[in-house]
Motif scaffolding. Structure first.
Motif: not given
Length: 277
Positions: A137-139, A160-177
């Motif tokens: 697979s590919f991370d 190909v089997t893909f696994i997205l790491d870290h939820c796509g690295v969102p900006d949790v600190k800003s809260g901008n979804l």
């Protein structure tokens, strides 16, 4: 309930160079198996998948071989995601060498430090398309702004089997979804990609609460469903925002509303299937 950690890092700066660590003082030291044992004590973690740590390029294969040897004496390491360089000479030969290591289940090339064009080149895509021949697979490790690039790569490699790491690295600190939320939905529409519930505390404010994390967790679960989400500790990077034990506790609280069967899939069954543990 047992927990499979699908994102464990270990590095020994006395053995291999990790140049990127120099820019993050809190991580610029060795993190060894005994350190992980202490961090994971009492969490319920029963298996772990070692994920390559962006070792300096000449040592990619040596790192994978070293962790294979480690796994032979430390059964907690149930799988390895090894470092690769798609698009470079010798890629297939590198995969052939990795295929000799029994614990290697997938591969990763950190993309969030690279130009967006890298993963869009025909040579890169052709190399990624070779992964199913080896059962790998590919991370996907991209920044939130790079999610459209990730979507294009997944679409170009439907086998190909893909696994997205870290939820796509969102900006949790800003809260901008947004636009992260829209891009996650688009990725979830592609059947060959799953999402790793990991990394969020490292991108949150130091004083984060459950309320801060809840929208991101809820959206990933709603988008990918109970069969395509796995959990990852991202230790020791998670310590930038919380000890591993606190992230485990937060995960259990944030997913308490799931049924016991859904929790079992998130915490260990999906990981065992995706990474063939």
């Amino acid at each position: 309930m047992p927990l499979v950690d699908t994102h464990q890092h270990l590095w020994d700066l006395q053995q291999f160079p990790y140049s990127w660590c120099a820019g993050i003082p809190a991580l610029n030291r060795s993190f060894l198996p005994d350190d992980y044992r202490a961090a994971a004590a009492g969490t319920g973690i029963t298996k772990a998948v070692f994920v390559e740590c962006d070792v300096d390029e000449p040592h990619l294969l040596a790192e994978a071989r070293h962790v294979q040897q480690l796994a032979e004496t430390w059964p907690l390491i149930a799988g390895i995601v090894a470092g690769v360089r798609p698009g470079q000479d010798g890629f297939v030969g590198h995969l052939q060498q990795l295929a000799l290591l029994p614990k290697v289940r997938g591969v990763r090339r950190v993309l969030h430090t690279q130009p967006d064009e890298l993963s869009q080149s025909s040579r890169f895509i052709d190399d990624i398309r070779r992964l199913p021949d080896f059962g790998f697979s590919f991370d996907l490790c991209v920044l939130a702004r790079q999610l459209p690039v990730a979507i294009a790569l997944v679409q170009a490699c439907p086998q190909v089997t893909f696994i997205l790491d870290h939820c796509g690295v969102p900006d949790v600190k800003s809260g901008n979804l947004d636009p992260w939320r829209e891009h996650i939905r688009a990725l979830a529409d592609l059947p060959n990609v799953s999402c790793k519930l990991s990394g969020l505390v490292a991108y949150a404010d130091a004083s984060w609460t459950m309320v801060d994390l809840q929208p991101w967790v809820a959206h990933v679960l709603a988008s990918f469903g109970p069969d395509r989400v796995v959990w990852g500790g991202d230790w020791p990077v998670c310590t930038l925002g919380a000890p591993l034990s606190r992230w485990v506790e937060a995960t259990r609280q944030l997913t308490a509303g799931l049924s016991p069967d859904e929790q079992a899939r998130l915490f260990h069954r999906n990981a065992e299937r995706l990474y063939r543990l």
